[in-house]
Enzyme design. Sequence first.
Site, mmCIF file in Angstrom:
data_model
loop_
_atom_site.group_PDB
_atom_site.id
_atom_site.type_symbol
_atom_site.label_atom_id
_atom_site.label_comp_id
_atom_site.label_asym_id
_atom_site.label_seq_id
_atom_site.Cartn_x
_atom_site.Cartn_y
_atom_site.Cartn_z
ATOM 1 N N ASN A 11 0.765 -1.021 0.267
ATOM 2 C CA ASN A 11 -0.410 0.023 -0.124
ATOM 3 C C ASN A 11 1.319 1.442 -0.036
ATOM 4 O O ASN A 11 1.204 1.954 1.051
ATOM 5 C CB ASN A 11 -0.958 -0.373 1.555
ATOM 6 C CG ASN A 11 -1.705 1.356 1.635
ATOM 7 O OD1 ASN A 11 -1.680 1.667 0.965
ATOM 8 N ND2 ASN A 11 -2.570 1.088 2.636
ATOM 9 N N LYS A 13 0.058 4.249 0.098
ATOM 10 C CA LYS A 13 -0.531 5.182 0.797
ATOM 11 C C LYS A 13 -0.593 6.283 -0.464
ATOM 12 O O LYS A 13 -0.549 6.644 -1.402
ATOM 13 C CB LYS A 13 -0.056 5.559 2.288
ATOM 14 C CG LYS A 13 -0.037 4.477 2.836
ATOM 15 C CD LYS A 13 0.696 5.144 3.787
ATOM 16 C CE LYS A 13 0.069 3.203 4.726
ATOM 17 N NZ LYS A 13 0.279 3.754 6.249
ATOM 18 N N HIS A 91 -9.190 1.185 5.212
ATOM 19 C CA HIS A 91 -7.446 1.579 6.402
ATOM 20 C C HIS A 91 -8.273 2.344 7.210
ATOM 21 O O HIS A 91 -9.337 2.635 6.696
ATOM 22 C CB HIS A 91 -7.317 1.897 4.642
ATOM 23 C CG HIS A 91 -5.819 1.937 5.651
ATOM 24 N ND1 HIS A 91 -5.104 2.993 6.404
ATOM 25 C CD2 HIS A 91 -4.407 0.837 5.221
ATOM 26 C CE1 HIS A 91 -4.285 2.806 6.501
ATOM 27 N NE2 HIS A 91 -3.292 1.115 6.313
ATOM 28 N N GLU A 93 -6.274 4.927 8.273
ATOM 29 C CA GLU A 93 -6.878 6.512 8.186
ATOM 30 C C GLU A 93 -8.097 6.819 7.454
ATOM 31 O O GLU A 93 -7.984 7.830 7.381
ATOM 32 C CB GLU A 93 -4.730 6.544 6.435
ATOM 33 C CG GLU A 93 -3.687 5.966 7.834
ATOM 34 C CD GLU A 93 -2.696 5.110 6.771
ATOM 35 O OE1 GLU A 93 -2.373 5.420 5.286
ATOM 36 O OE2 GLU A 93 -1.554 4.961 7.129
ATOM 37 N N GLU A 163 -4.617 -4.578 10.520
ATOM 38 C CA GLU A 163 -3.635 -4.093 11.023
ATOM 39 C C GLU A 163 -3.840 -3.016 12.258
ATOM 40 O O GLU A 163 -5.301 -2.100 12.789
ATOM 41 C CB GLU A 163 -3.592 -2.887 9.848
ATOM 42 C CG GLU A 163 -3.496 -3.175 8.369
ATOM 43 C CD GLU A 163 -3.068 -2.421 7.491
ATOM 44 O OE1 GLU A 163 -1.900 -2.740 7.091
ATOM 45 O OE2 GLU A 163 -3.834 -1.372 7.440
ATOM 46 N N GLY A 169 3.214 2.568 10.363
ATOM 47 C CA GLY A 169 4.746 3.354 10.598
ATOM 48 C C GLY A 169 4.596 4.120 11.993
ATOM 49 O O GLY A 169 5.405 4.754 11.596
ATOM 50 N N SER A 208 4.143 -2.205 10.225
ATOM 51 C CA SER A 208 5.533 -2.039 10.542
ATOM 52 C C SER A 208 6.842 -3.212 10.158
ATOM 53 O O SER A 208 7.143 -3.746 10.984
ATOM 54 C CB SER A 208 6.091 -1.494 11.678
ATOM 55 O OG SER A 208 5.603 -0.421 12.469
HETATM 56 P P1 13P Z 1 3.811 0.294 7.781
HETATM 57 O O1 13P Z 1 4.167 -0.477 7.025
HETATM 58 O O2 13P Z 1 4.538 1.997 7.355
HETATM 59 O O3 13P Z 1 3.565 0.477 9.778
HETATM 60 O O4 13P Z 1 1.709 0.998 7.228
HETATM 61 C C1 13P Z 1 0.950 -0.928 7.655
HETATM 62 C C2 13P Z 1 -0.229 0.227 6.454
HETATM 63 O O5 13P Z 1 -1.296 0.894 7.008
HETATM 64 C C3 13P Z 1 -0.740 -0.133 5.178
HETATM 65 O O6 13P Z 1 -1.622 -0.880 4.910
#
Ligand code: 13P
Length: 246
Positions: A11, A13, A91, A93, A163, A169, A208
């Site tokens: 992803n 983002k 997600h 976010e 997640e 992140g 992560s």
């Molecule tokens: P990270 O791997 O940067 O922690 O992000 C995970 C994520 O949100 C994938 O959708």
Amino acid sequence: MATRTPFVAGNWKMNGNRSLVEQFSNALNSESFNGVEVVVCPPVGYLSMFAAQTFRLGAQDVSHLDNGAHTGDVSTDMLSELGAEYVIVGHSERREDHNESDLNVAAKARKTLNAGLTPIICVGESLSVREAGDVNEFVGKQLGALVGEFSPAELAKCVIAYEPIWAIGTGKTASPEQAQDVHQFIRGYLRDVDAEMADKLRILYGGSVKADNAAELFAQPDIDGGLIGGASLKTEDFIAICQAAI
Ligand code: 13P
């Protein structure tokens, strides 16, 4: 027990540019992933610029509505034309930035599945929920909205991504045991609905995941692969993570 095809999705983002698209197309197409389903989910505008051969494409969101007067939204028809076969929905976010509720997420997943695309449906708790000891209750509620929307046969075609928000992140990966505990809970919850579906359904871990911790996460019995954020922006790291799923 069903054998599940390992699955790794990147992803991006709101990151990337044309040059990263070219770099990924070249690097990934010269790899073979030995049966791992590899998916790259760039920002929607970049989808059609990929030359995907050894991997597939996914989008990061979709509208739950049909084509029409919905400024700024992108439909499943459009994503299909752009080459996407998967759509990440729900997600954390998007839940946070756009106030998406469990019902919105279920509606987007419904639209995705009806269009013949595969939804990658995200669930996961915040740090405060974890600290209060309410992880299963919280994730169970998110799953409940999906069970209310889909038949077992439909759910078997979806992918779930666990997640934990505190691990996204932050560099604080869930330990393999912490992740496996929740994955086992998710599969158990779905097994109570339909055992065959629960055995078929792929459950990814995200938060992560890096080249150096992917193998031990993917070795857990209920972790079928990963949804990768930051590390999916570097070809070598993403390829190493895909190879850890073989
Ligand atoms: P990270 O791997 O940067 O922690 O992000 C995970 C994520 O949100 C994938 O959708």
